[in-house]
Design a protein around this motif. Structure first.
Motif, PDB file in Angstrom:
ATOM      1  N   GLY B  75       0.812  -1.221   0.000  1.00  0.00           N
ATOM      2  CA  GLY B  75       0.000   0.000   0.000  1.00  0.00           C
ATOM      3  C   GLY B  75       0.837   1.258   0.000  1.00  0.00           C
ATOM      4  N   GLN B  76       0.134   2.371  -0.119  1.00  0.00           N
ATOM      5  CA  GLN B  76       0.788   3.661  -0.249  1.00  0.00           C
ATOM      6  C   GLN B  76       1.465   4.089   1.053  1.00  0.00           C
ATOM      7  N   LYS B  77       2.629   4.687   0.909  1.00  0.00           N
ATOM      8  CA  LYS B  77       3.292   5.335   2.042  1.00  0.00           C
ATOM      9  C   LYS B  77       3.630   6.766   1.611  1.00  0.00           C
ATOM     10  N   TYR B  78       3.886   7.617   2.571  1.00  0.00           N
ATOM     11  CA  TYR B  78       4.122   9.017   2.230  1.00  0.00           C
ATOM     12  C   TYR B  78       5.350   9.585   2.928  1.00  0.00           C
ATOM     13  N   VAL B  79       5.968  10.543   2.239  1.00  0.00           N
ATOM     14  CA  VAL B  79       6.994  11.379   2.854  1.00  0.00           C
ATOM     15  C   VAL B  79       6.396  12.772   2.958  1.00  0.00           C
ATOM     16  N   VAL B  80       6.433  13.343   4.141  1.00  0.00           N
ATOM     17  CA  VAL B  80       5.901  14.688   4.298  1.00  0.00           C
ATOM     18  C   VAL B  80       6.990  15.574   4.879  1.00  0.00           C
ATOM     19  N   CYS B  81       7.135  16.746   4.272  1.00  0.00           N
ATOM     20  CA  CYS B  81       8.095  17.709   4.787  1.00  0.00           C
ATOM     21  C   CYS B  81       7.344  18.814   5.512  1.00  0.00           C
ATOM     22  N   ASN B  82       7.812  19.106   6.699  1.00  0.00           N
ATOM     23  CA  ASN B  82       7.182  20.141   7.509  1.00  0.00           C
ATOM     24  C   ASN B  82       7.907  21.465   7.304  1.00  0.00           C
ATOM     25  N   SER B  83       7.369  22.267   6.380  1.00  0.00           N
ATOM     26  CA  SER B  83       7.920  23.615   6.171  1.00  0.00           C
ATOM     27  C   SER B  83       6.964  24.657   6.724  1.00  0.00           C
ATOM     28  N   ASP B  84       6.166  24.247   7.708  1.00  0.00           N
ATOM     29  CA  ASP B  84       5.227  25.190   8.321  1.00  0.00           C
ATOM     30  C   ASP B  84       5.946  25.905   9.461  1.00  0.00           C
ATOM     31  N   GLU B  85       6.974  26.597   9.097  1.00  0.00           N
ATOM     32  CA  GLU B  85       7.869  27.198  10.093  1.00  0.00           C
ATOM     33  C   GLU B  85       7.163  28.341  10.804  1.00  0.00           C
ATOM     34  N   GLY B  86       6.593  28.041  11.980  1.00  0.00           N
ATOM     35  CA  GLY B  86       5.775  29.050  12.627  1.00  0.00           C
ATOM     36  C   GLY B  86       6.240  29.468  14.000  1.00  0.00           C
ATOM     37  N   GLU B  87       7.217  28.790  14.535  1.00  0.00           N
ATOM     38  CA  GLU B  87       7.687  29.101  15.888  1.00  0.00           C
ATOM     39  C   GLU B  87       8.246  30.523  15.913  1.00  0.00           C
ATOM     40  N   PRO B  88       7.712  31.378  16.768  1.00  0.00           N
ATOM     41  CA  PRO B  88       8.227  32.747  16.791  1.00  0.00           C
ATOM     42  C   PRO B  88       9.744  32.766  16.990  1.00  0.00           C
ATOM     43  N   GLY B  89      10.430  33.502  16.136  1.00  0.00           N
ATOM     44  CA  GLY B  89      11.875  33.581  16.199  1.00  0.00           C
ATOM     45  C   GLY B  89      12.562  32.731  15.154  1.00  0.00           C
ATOM     46  N   THR B  90      11.817  31.808  14.547  1.00  0.00           N
ATOM     47  CA  THR B  90      12.431  30.870  13.605  1.00  0.00           C
ATOM     48  C   THR B  90      12.204  31.318  12.165  1.00  0.00           C
ATOM     49  N   PHE B  91      13.272  31.370  11.377  1.00  0.00           N
ATOM     50  CA  PHE B  91      13.109  31.723   9.962  1.00  0.00           C
ATOM     51  C   PHE B  91      14.201  31.079   9.120  1.00  0.00           C
ATOM     52  N   LYS B  92      14.574  29.866   9.485  1.00  0.00           N
ATOM     53  CA  LYS B  92      15.672  29.188   8.787  1.00  0.00           C
ATOM     54  C   LYS B  92      15.190  28.382   7.583  1.00  0.00           C
ATOM     55  N   ASP B  93      14.038  27.682   7.731  1.00  0.00           N
ATOM     56  CA  ASP B  93      13.547  26.849   6.634  1.00  0.00           C
ATOM     57  C   ASP B  93      13.153  27.714   5.440  1.00  0.00           C
ATOM     58  N   ARG B  94      12.731  28.910   5.759  1.00  0.00           N
ATOM     59  CA  ARG B  94      12.385  29.853   4.692  1.00  0.00           C
ATOM     60  C   ARG B  94      13.572  30.032   3.753  1.00  0.00           C
ATOM     61  N   ASP B  95      14.782  30.135   4.329  1.00  0.00           N
ATOM     62  CA  ASP B  95      15.957  30.350   3.480  1.00  0.00           C
ATOM     63  C   ASP B  95      16.317  29.107   2.676  1.00  0.00           C
ATOM     64  N   GLY B 203      -4.143   7.849   6.803  1.00  0.00           N
ATOM     65  CA  GLY B 203      -4.096   6.571   7.530  1.00  0.00           C
ATOM     66  C   GLY B 203      -2.984   5.640   7.085  1.00  0.00           C
ATOM     67  N   ARG B 204      -2.063   6.137   6.250  1.00  0.00           N
ATOM     68  CA  ARG B 204      -1.002   5.287   5.729  1.00  0.00           C
ATOM     69  C   ARG B 204       0.325   5.582   6.434  1.00  0.00           C
ATOM     70  N   PRO B 205       1.262   4.616   6.405  1.00  0.00           N
ATOM     71  CA  PRO B 205       2.566   4.868   7.027  1.00  0.00           C
ATOM     72  C   PRO B 205       3.237   6.097   6.410  1.00  0.00           C
ATOM     73  N   THR B 206       3.709   6.969   7.252  1.00  0.00           N
ATOM     74  CA  THR B 206       4.205   8.266   6.792  1.00  0.00           C
ATOM     75  C   THR B 206       5.420   8.678   7.615  1.00  0.00           C
ATOM     76  N   ILE B 207       6.463   9.196   6.939  1.00  0.00           N
ATOM     77  CA  ILE B 207       7.476   9.892   7.724  1.00  0.00           C
ATOM     78  C   ILE B 207       7.287  11.371   7.500  1.00  0.00           C
ATOM     79  N   ILE B 208       7.440  12.098   8.578  1.00  0.00           N
ATOM     80  CA  ILE B 208       7.309  13.539   8.472  1.00  0.00           C
ATOM     81  C   ILE B 208       8.533  14.151   9.144  1.00  0.00           C
ATOM     82  N   ASN B 209       9.291  14.919   8.344  1.00  0.00           N
ATOM     83  CA  ASN B 209      10.533  15.517   8.817  1.00  0.00           C
ATOM     84  C   ASN B 209      10.546  16.996   8.518  1.00  0.00           C
ATOM     85  N   ASN B 210      11.385  17.688   9.256  1.00  0.00           N
ATOM     86  CA  ASN B 210      11.559  19.111   9.049  1.00  0.00           C
ATOM     87  C   ASN B 210      12.333  19.380   7.742  1.00  0.00           C
TER      88      ASN B 210
END
Lengths: 769, 423
Positions: B75-95, B203-210
């Motif tokens: 079955g399907q698996k997913y890779v998800v990247c977390n670029s929802d950089e919202g922590e106040p003070g953080t602006f590294k992923d944007r670059d 509902g599928r196996p997923t890795i989610i990384n920064n």
């Protein structure tokens, strides 16, 4: 780990056996260990959002929610350790900061889960001194009152909608403190099961609109009853105050209604207090109605019946509501028998009496419906006919069951189903084609044209493991019901499916058991087609309770004498009856209903009948005495029940259908009426419940046709059209509805304005009014 | 030694273009893996060996996370990247999204290959319009070049990647709320377990990384896990992006080896503004407890050192405050943020964050009561660790940090109804 593997856990020092994978809260609940909770509900998915059930578990540093924790062997749980109690009390403090602390003016006060738990876990003085959150009242329709200021955001109502009712009508919008339960755009909640959100709501956020502020929980006395509408036989709790029904709640019965009831069962009680209740006996002399005492009315009725009978008992007949109790039905039959008549029938909405059928059992247990793999429903709008069965079937569908419908108009579904929508004549050909696809032959079947859809239906029923073919109210009302039933039986047989019926009313099955349906006298249509000289009506309203109301009124008006036992007076009854004997309504009399599964459910009267009304079984008993019927001395309804039970030989079992002549009566061309009985028009009680009559399911009389039919006839939406059916006619509005197939006009029955028309199925023509 | 991993291409002109990335050796690691059919386990082992820890803030070892996925499950698996950089003070992923999008894409494809996923999503913070556009352009380039789509470089491996723009909710940076949001639902964290490795997207196996974690992958595989690990110090392998802001001369993003002394980072950022004296530092984004300035000057920037000082490295968002700063005002601002961003799902956070904010706010506004500090102490204990996700902890920790180090300022505010810093 297999699911049935047992593990041992320890809760507060007590060893408990549990199934591996079971939720901790289920285990503690079963063991009687109380863990406070708000969002957890045994029938809904786990959301773990209220954080009230936090407990301490060994080797876990933080308190964890018992509702979302599965048990492991050797797990040690502390529900009242300092850590657990601190967590529970902490949650309680947070829940109360924005919750109004004005329990004395809240309708839920006294039966509120938050209030109860706050007594144990709340603090005596609030440390929160800021202003509380306030949410303006939202109108979600005539049944449910909202007070979202009291909401604790447990989302039980949201999950109920998504998971049980099958329509997401409520949701949570907004974040944080601004999170709000609602419909987003103001609209009414229209699920036929909506009232259950009143029960699942732990606080006073959702309450019954009709019952709100009418009584305090501690003033109410609780009695048990059985729902008087559909054939589910839902178990009820009746809440009374001083001889008045204040509200109706479900009584848990896992094998019947689980913990739910339909809105019809919950809110119909309001019809008891309708202004047209008959509270004193009424007799008609020289066209004038007058109140009288019981003695006079009973004498008048007995004399009238005797006179109409003359020397031939066959000249009289009884037409009995299928919502009458078993005792009432039994006594009616016995009374008629004593007068020499076998003409007793409660199948008032059946359109075709050819052939023979067994008692209309479900053919399986109600709980079995959950586990079906394939279902074919013939002429059944089950969601609006027997809502709890619809919920059961939906459960099966959500688990992957294939569900198909053969229906004269497209149904509004809350799960994916295959609908074969065709005109009343087309329904027969569709079933014949499915039968042919199964390799069957014979008349009707041989000429059928098989398409891919029919092949697929045949394939699904054949290959799925547990399957059933069910006939519903629209099939029974069909003018070729015996053909639909015959074809359904053939299909069931060829696919190893259970043949079942979804009986219309609370006692449709009971009627059969005591010979009030399917006896050896005339059926209801025959009794009206060959008019009798005298009729006994039990709980029946001529305009609304007959398959063909015009015919009914005509035959009744021509009769010499009509005695009606009724809780209500209505224009058509007053027009046609000679005496109205006021009888007890729902909750006012003891009795028994036999549900679709064949369970006999007896109940006591909860309140005294209104005014001088008397339980119908007592009225029948006295009538029997006055008419000198032998062995008619009963002192209690249970005596009647005992005798009825002894006399009944029919046991729940396999269903059968024997065809009669196989000619098709339904016109193949032209426009044919399909007359369904809307959800809130089914019987005299529900027709008088004002809140139900204000819902969107309470539709008014109209003729629904598809755009092409409207175009061909030169009609636009909203036009007043004259509907002609045989020698009858009525004017009503035209509704253009894509759900209606060619050749069909959906004209619901049992509504004000439809009493002038003929049978629920039959050829009609439309003209501009 | 700086800018060796995620920002190694900063010296180039328009480094975000595919041709520039390829000119510098980009997509070579991926090409080699696909050509040689490198066993996925080898890749996961190399990532484990690198000591790479999740750069989004929690610091969970990336290689270990990948190994939780049953690679051969059907079955399907997913890779998800977390670029929802919202922590106040953080602006590294944007670059990273702006300047090195292809390295992220390459990292995600490799991650997909390693866990047997054929679809990936990059969830980009709603306010990041420019980075989103640039990432979208990079995706188009990669698709055109055959790095995304069916049968990558003739290897038989399929991988498609989509970006998804958020709508401005901080909570959608929480990994399971992010998954809900991709699914089109209200962004609310899920109760865990089950974790995304078993029950993730749809509902599928997923890795989610920064973003930073995934963008580090190509370099780790190019130069080897041990090379990466040696950049840093024990238990904090590699280099890391720090977004430093506050009362400093040169705020910005700096990629430096983990274990670099804070004083060096401060120097790279141009030091304190003229005439100002350092008062306090929040070392890892607004959720991390504050550390007094003099203590901070003795610390190195790695997971263990910061944790030992009672705070956390978090996402590497360093907020430097000088002695003109009123800590009550700072806490009021931060508490307002968590109050505003709580999803409202579970009780302690929904109700507690609002209460925290109101109490801090009344102290700041001269209406504090003597019992308020005890109330704050108590509330933070009742929120932290009792909620569905970590937002409750994130709201409680700054309060606890402030009351630990600057209680006197709060007491002064309550007693004198004004600020001791004069701010």
């Amino acid at each position: 780990m297999s699911d049935d593997q047992m593990v041992t856990i320890e809760v507060d020092g007590r060893k408990l056996e549990a199934k591996a994978g079971e939720l901790l809260i289920e285990v503690t609940d079963a063991a009687g260990i109380n863990i406070p909770r708000f969002c957890y509900h045994k029938k809904l998915s786990v959301s773990a959002n209220c954080r009230m059930c936090l407990v301490e578990v060994s080797k876990v540093p933080k308190p964890i929610p018992a509702c979302a924790t599965t048990v492991n062997n050797g797990m040690q749980v502390f529900t009242r350790s300092p850590l657990a109690l601190a967590a529970q009390k902490g949650t309680m403090e947070f829940l109360l900061i924005n919750h109004p602390l004005d329990c004395p003016i809240c309708d839920q006060g006294g039966e509120c889960e938050l209030q109860d738990v706050a007594v144990g876990y709340g603090s005596d003085v609030s440390r929160f001194v800021e202003g509380k959150r306030v949410i303006p009242e939202r109108n979600i329709g005539p049944l449910i009152a909202t007070d979202f200021t009291r909401c604790i955001h447990c989302t039980r109502c949201v999950r109920f909608g998504a998971e049980i009712a099958g329509i997401r009508e409520l949701g949570a919008t907004g974040r944080g403190e601004h999170m709000e339960i609602g419909t987003y755009v103001e609209k009414s909640i229209d699920s036929e099961l909506s009232g259950n959100i009143i029960d699942v709501c732990p606080v006073g956020s959702l309450t019954s609109k009709p019952a709100r502020y009418q009584a305090r929980a501690w003033e109410l006395v609780q009695r048990e009853a059985v729902a008087p509408h559909d054939s589910v036989g839902s178990n009820l709790h009746i809440h009374l105050r001083r001889n008045q029904v204040m509200r109706v709640h479900p009584k848990d019965n896992e094998s019947v209604n689980e913990c739910w009831i339909s809105d019809r069962d919950r809110f119909s009680y309001l019809g008891l207090y309708s202004e047209d209740r008959v509270t004193r006996p009424l007799i008609k002399t020289e066209g004038q109605w007058k109140e009288c005492d019981w003695q006079e009315a009973l004498d008048f009725a007995a004399q009238g019946m005797k006179k109409a009978r003359g020397g031939d008992g066959d000249q009289i007949g009884a037409l009995v509501s299928p919502t009458a109790t078993l005792e009432e039905m039994y006594l009616t039959r016995k009374l008629m028998g004593g007068l020499g008549s076998r003409n007793v029938d409660s199948r008032l909405r059946q359109g075709d009496f050819r052939g023979e059928e067994s008692a209309p059992w479900l053919g399986q247990s109600i709980a079995d419906l959950d586990n079906l793999n394939g279902v074919l429903l013939i002429g059944s709008n089950v969601r609006k006919e027997q809502p709890i069965f619809a919920h059961r079937l939906r459960k099966a569908a959500m688990e992957g069951a294939w569900v198909g419908f053969v229906t004269p108009f497209e149904l509004d579904m809350n799960y994916r189903a295959e609908q074969l929508v065709s005109s009343p004549a087309g329904m027969i050909s569709d079933l014949a084609a499915v039968a042919k696809a199964l390799g069957l032959s014979g008349s009707l079947v041989d000429d059928a044209e098989v398409s891919d859809v029919h092949q697929r239906v045949a394939e699904k029923l054949k290959t799925a493991e547990k399957t059933t073919v069910l006939l519903g109210n629209l099939a029974v009302a069909h003018m070729d019901y015996s053909l639909l039933r015959h074809l359904g039986a053939l299909i069931a047989d060829a696919t190893d499916s259970v043949l079942g019926f979804l009986p219309e009313a609370a006692n449709s099955v009971g009627a059969r058991l005591v010979g009030v349906a399917g006896g050896d006298g005339l059926d209801s249509l025959a009794m009206l087609n060959s008019p009798r000289k005298g009729y006994l009506l039990l709980g029946v309203e001529p305009d609304w309770d007959f398959w063909n109301p015009s015919l009914a009124r005509q035959s009744l008006s021509e009769a010499e004498f009509v005695v009606a036992l009724s809780a209500y007076r209505s224009a058509s009854l007053e027009e046609n009856a000679d005496v109205i004997l006021p009888v007890a309504g729902f909750t006012e009399s003891s009795g028994t209903y036999v549900n679709a599964e064949g369970i006999w459910q007896s109940f006591n009267g909860s309140v005294k009948p209104m005014g001088e009304a008397r339980p119908a079984w007592k009225v029948l008993r006295v009538l029997g005495n006055l008419l000198d019927v032998a062995d008619f001395e009963y002192n209690s309804s249970s005596q009647v029940l005992e005798e009825a039970r002894d006399s009944s030989t029919i046991q729940p079992g396999g269903n059968s259908s024997t065809p009669g002549e196989l000619n098709v009566r339904t016109p193949a061309a032209g426009l044919v009426r399909a007359g369904d009985v809307p959800l809130y028009a089914s019987d005299a009680l529900v027709r008088r419940s004002n809140p139900l009559q204000k819902t969107n399911d309470a539709i008014s009389a109209a003729v629904h046709v598809n755009p092409q039919v409207a175009k061909d006839g030169g009609f636009s939406a909203g036009d007043q059209v004259m509907v002609k059916q045989g020698n009858t006619g009525a004017t009503m509005a035209l509704v253009i509805d894509e759900a209606i197939p060619d050749g069909c006009a959906r004209i619901p029955a049992a509504l004000s304005g439809t009493g002038e028309l003929g049978g629920q199925f039959g050829e009609v023509t439309l003209e501009k009014a | 030694m700086a800018n060796e991993v995620c920002l190694r291409n900063l010296d180039q002109d328009r480094p975000w273009l595919l041709k520039r990335y390829q000119a510098a050796g980009g997509y070579e690691v991926l090409s080699r893996i696909l050509k040689e059919n490198t066993p996925p386990d080898e890749i996961i082992e190399e990532v484990k060996a690198s000591g790479l820890r999740g750069r989004g803030g929690a610091g969970f070892p990336t290689g270990l996370k990948w190994s939780f996925i049953a690679r051969n499950a059907p079955g399907q698996k997913y890779v998800v990247c977390n670029s929802d950089e919202g922590e106040p003070g953080t602006f590294k992923d944007r670059d990273i999204l702006r300047y090195n999008p292809h390295q992220l894409i390459e990292g995600m494809i490799i991650a997909g290959y390693a866990i047997g996923a054929t679809v990936g999503y990059n969830y980009i913070r709603g306010e990041f319009w420019e980075p989103y556009r640039r990432f979208e352009d990079a995706l188009e380039e990669a698709r055109a070049a055959g790095f995304l789509g069916k049968n990558l470089l003739g290897s038989g491996f399929d991988f498609q990647l989509h970006s998804h723009l958020g709508a401005g909710a901080y909570i959608c940076g929480e990994e399971t709320a992010l998954l809900e949001s991709i699914e089109g639902k209200k962004g609310q964290p899920r109760y865990k377990p089950p974790f995304p490795a078993h029950f993730g997207l749809y509902g599928r196996p997923t890795i989610i990384n920064n973003t930073e974690s995934l963008a580090s992958i190509p370099v780790i595989l190019e130069k080897g896990g041990s090379w990466f690990k040696k950049l840093g110090v024990e238990n904090s392998g590699g280099s890391k992006l720090f977004s430093i802001s506050g009362h400093i001369n040169n705020p910005g993003v700096f990629e430096i080896p983990l274990g670099t002394p804070f004083s060096e980072l401060l120097e790279m950022a141009g030091g304190m503004k003229e005439g100002s004296k350092m008062k306090a530092v929040i070392p890892g984004g607004s959720s991390a407890p504050v550390i007094p300035g003099d203590q901070m000057m003795d610390l190195t920037m790695d997971y263990d050192a910061i944790a030992k000082a009672g705070s956390m490295l978090g996402s590497g968002a360093v907020i430097v405050m000088d002695d003109s700063t009123c800590m009550v005002k700072v806490l009021e601002r931060m508490s307002y943020f968590y109050h505003e961003e709580s999803c409202g799902q579970c009780t302690p956070c929904r109700e507690g964050t609002g209460w925290l904010y109101r109490v801090v706010s009344r102290i700041e506004n001269g209406k504090g009561r003597p019992e308020d500090l005890a109330l704050l102490d108590d509330m933070t204990v009742k929120i932290a660790g009792r909620t569905i996700c970590a937002l409750g902890d994130a709201a409680a920790m700054p309060v606890q940090g402030m009351l630990k180090h600057y209680r006197d300022e709060f007491e002064y505010h309550i007693e004198h109804k004004r600020c001791m810093t004069g701010g």
